[in-house]
Design an enzyme around this catalytic site. Structure first.
Site, PDB file in Angstrom:
ATOM      1  N   ILE A  14      46.866 -30.288   3.051  1.00  0.00           N
ATOM      2  CA  ILE A  14      45.278 -30.070   2.325  1.00  0.00           C
ATOM      3  C   ILE A  14      45.845 -29.892   0.717  1.00  0.00           C
ATOM      4  CG2 ILE A  14      43.592 -28.573   1.943  1.00  0.00           C
ATOM      5  CD1 ILE A  14      44.275 -27.426   5.006  1.00  0.00           C
ATOM      6  N   ASN A  34      57.917 -25.629  -2.629  1.00  0.00           N
ATOM      7  CA  ASN A  34      59.387 -25.459  -2.255  1.00  0.00           C
ATOM      8  C   ASN A  34      59.784 -26.420  -1.364  1.00  0.00           C
ATOM      9  OD1 ASN A  34      58.300 -24.648   0.169  1.00  0.00           O
ATOM     10  ND2 ASN A  34      59.217 -22.431   0.140  1.00  0.00           N
ATOM     11  N   ASP A  60      60.253 -21.675  -5.186  1.00  0.00           N
ATOM     12  CA  ASP A  60      59.672 -20.647  -4.215  1.00  0.00           C
ATOM     13  C   ASP A  60      58.997 -19.629  -4.989  1.00  0.00           C
ATOM     14  OD1 ASP A  60      59.340 -18.743  -2.129  1.00  0.00           O
ATOM     15  OD2 ASP A  60      61.189 -19.622  -1.224  1.00  0.00           O
ATOM     16  N   LYS A  87      52.439 -21.903   8.231  1.00  0.00           N
ATOM     17  CA  LYS A  87      51.095 -22.077   9.142  1.00  0.00           C
ATOM     18  C   LYS A  87      51.106 -21.974  10.477  1.00  0.00           C
ATOM     19  CE  LYS A  87      50.635 -27.024   8.692  1.00  0.00           C
ATOM     20  NZ  LYS A  87      49.753 -28.110   8.468  1.00  0.00           N
ATOM     21  N   SER A 127      41.268 -19.103   6.544  1.00  0.00           N
ATOM     22  CA  SER A 127      41.057 -19.415   8.047  1.00  0.00           C
ATOM     23  C   SER A 127      40.060 -19.137   8.591  1.00  0.00           C
ATOM     24  CB  SER A 127      42.562 -19.780   8.515  1.00  0.00           C
ATOM     25  OG  SER A 127      42.297 -19.955  10.214  1.00  0.00           O
ATOM     26  N   TYR A 152      50.467 -14.835  11.848  1.00  0.00           N
ATOM     27  CA  TYR A 152      50.036 -16.107  10.781  1.00  0.00           C
ATOM     28  C   TYR A 152      48.658 -15.559  10.437  1.00  0.00           C
ATOM     29  CZ  TYR A 152      47.277 -20.053   9.597  1.00  0.00           C
ATOM     30  OH  TYR A 152      46.186 -20.576   9.090  1.00  0.00           O
ATOM     31  N   LYS A 156      46.695 -13.956   6.766  1.00  0.00           N
ATOM     32  CA  LYS A 156      45.427 -14.652   6.187  1.00  0.00           C
ATOM     33  C   LYS A 156      44.344 -13.496   5.865  1.00  0.00           C
ATOM     34  CE  LYS A 156      46.677 -18.833   5.696  1.00  0.00           C
ATOM     35  NZ  LYS A 156      46.717 -19.363   4.374  1.00  0.00           N
ATOM     36  N   PHE A 181      37.824 -24.451   8.681  1.00  0.00           N
ATOM     37  CA  PHE A 181      37.707 -24.465  10.210  1.00  0.00           C
ATOM     38  C   PHE A 181      38.776 -25.250  10.624  1.00  0.00           C
ATOM     39  CE2 PHE A 181      34.472 -21.812  11.933  1.00  0.00           C
ATOM     40  CZ  PHE A 181      34.061 -20.924  10.744  1.00  0.00           C
ATOM     41  N   ASN A 202      49.281 -28.794  16.586  1.00  0.00           N
ATOM     42  CA  ASN A 202      47.578 -29.143  16.467  1.00  0.00           C
ATOM     43  C   ASN A 202      47.340 -30.167  17.100  1.00  0.00           C
ATOM     44  OD1 ASN A 202      48.549 -27.780  13.274  1.00  0.00           O
ATOM     45  ND2 ASN A 202      47.005 -26.860  14.457  1.00  0.00           N
ATOM     46  N   VAL A 220      45.806 -30.823  27.846  1.00  0.00           N
ATOM     47  CA  VAL A 220      44.393 -30.195  27.223  1.00  0.00           C
ATOM     48  C   VAL A 220      44.555 -28.706  27.756  1.00  0.00           C
ATOM     49  CG1 VAL A 220      42.102 -30.127  27.498  1.00  0.00           C
ATOM     50  CG2 VAL A 220      43.440 -32.386  27.455  1.00  0.00           C
ATOM     51  N   ASP A 301      44.369 -18.597  22.404  1.00  0.00           N
ATOM     52  CA  ASP A 301      43.338 -19.545  22.027  1.00  0.00           C
ATOM     53  C   ASP A 301      41.840 -19.041  22.223  1.00  0.00           C
ATOM     54  OD1 ASP A 301      44.101 -22.082  21.030  1.00  0.00           O
ATOM     55  OD2 ASP A 301      44.327 -22.957  22.837  1.00  0.00           O
TER      56      ASP A 301
END
Ligand code: UD1
Length: 343
Positions: A14, A34, A60, A87, A127, A152, A156, A181, A202, A220, A301
């Protein structure tokens, strides 16, 4: 004089797209990275796209002394966009201390130097994971936050809290947290995109790698959720749309248009898309019949989540422009370029 913006993690997925948008909007972007999860060659490709080579300092953020030294040399930095962080949700469960140390110490160091050198503006990469499974959908910014299900996710939440507390204690620091999202896709030039390390966690990189034949099949994770087709629902947005939101947010702070010292925005399309619908989109844009198999649910999930982006639409004047298929097409183009060794 061009405004100088520090982009931490600017060679990442990103971060690199945002650096391109910043340069195209006339900002002077300088990157600290880094290179833990990215490559220095990304700046060459940013150069190819924009005609400008942003400065890359390999550093760093956990090293406060070096960070301080860098900022001393760049006293004209007006604002910071902070992406640099680990992440991977699954990895964070196995390496919590690495995640807390890297993601939180770097943020504390960054805020310390911002205060020390009077850099007032921060945009933070947050996030939608902070919402957990929301009771009401689409989810608005005032939805209650849920206890994080991974270290993780917790970094955030805690990161947002650290920033908010800093803006409360020091009125000279202004910040915006952007709750993403699910970002997908790549720059339309196919010169920059996501570079997952090893086996992707992902959905979209796994999907395009399967389409290319690198993975045998896509698994899936679950078809027994309480959703229209039983698979999980997410809000997938094009990474270029997401990148543009950062430029709008940083301008809002620079121009003093923010309504509070600390603001939070959801960044999504407002549309929920299931895993099976994402597969169909990939098949449409690639012309490939994807090999996939339904397997059990993945631990941790969320069943379904999509954004109410109306606050960002109204306050930032930002909305997503790309459709799912357009975003998916760029992800596929990027995968093909990567595998043909043209990058
Ligand atoms: C997760 C994190 C999010 C983080 C993002 C990027 C949570 C709740 N969300 O998003 O905070 O920013 O990763 O790292 O922790 N899927 C499959 N097969 C696959 C891969 C994924 O079916 O091989 C499904 C998942 O079950 C999910 C959807 O695809 O329903 C999206 O998964 P993923 O891309 O991993 O993103 P999130 O889990 O939504």
């Amino acid at each position: 004089m061009k405004k100088k913006i520090l982009v931490t993690g600017g060679t990442g997925y990103i971060g690199s797209h945002t650096t391109v948008e910043l340069i195209e909007e006339g900002f002077d972007a300088v990157i600290i990275d880094n290179l833990y999860n990215s490559e220095a060659g990304v700046v060459d490709r940013i150069h190819k796209i924009t005609g400008v080579r942003p400065l890359l300092e390999v550093l760093d953020l956990c090293d406060l002394e070096k960070l301080d030294g860098f900022i001393q040399k760049h006293r004209d930095i007006s604002s910071v966009i902070h992406f640099a962080a680990y992440k991977a949700v699954g990895e964070s469960v196995n390496k919590p201390l690495e995640y807390y140390r890297n993601n939180l110490l770097s943020l504390v160091n960054l805020l310390s130097v911002m205060k020390r050198y009077g850099i007032p503006n921060l945009v933070f990469s947050s996030s939608c994971t902070v919402y957990g499974q929301p009771e009401k959908l689409p989810v608005t910014e005032d939805a209650p936050l849920q206890p994080a299900t991974s270290p993780y996710g917790n970094t955030k939440q805690v990161g947002e809290t650290i920033i908010r507390d800093t803006t409360v204690s020091d009125k000279n620091v202004r910040a915006i947290s952007l709750r993403y999202f699910n970002p997908i896709g790549a720059h339309p030039s196919a010169l920059i995109g996501e570079l997952p390390r090893g086996v992707p966690e992902n959905l979209v990189p796994y999907l395009t790698q399967t389409g290319y034949g690198i993975r045998e099949e896509l698994k899936v994770f679950g078809d027994d959720y309480n959703t229209p087709d039983g698979s999980c629902v997410r809000d997938y947005l094009h990474v270029v749309d997401l990148a543009k939101a950062h430029v709008v947010a940083i301008k809002r702070l620079i121009e003093g248009k923010n309504k509070a010292n600390y603001e939070v925005f959801n960044l999504g399309t407002g549309n929920g898309v299931s895993v099976l619908e994402a597969i169909k989109s990939f098949e449409r844009v690639s012309g490939i019949k994807l090999k996939y198999r339904i397997v059990g649910r993945r631990a941790g999930d969320i069943e379904k989540i999509w954004a109410d982006p109306s606050f960002a639409n109204k306050e930032l004047g930002w909305k997503t422009l790309s459709s799912l298929d357009e975003a998916m097409k760029t992800a596929w183009d990027w995968e093909k370029i990567l595998r043909s060794n043209k990058i």
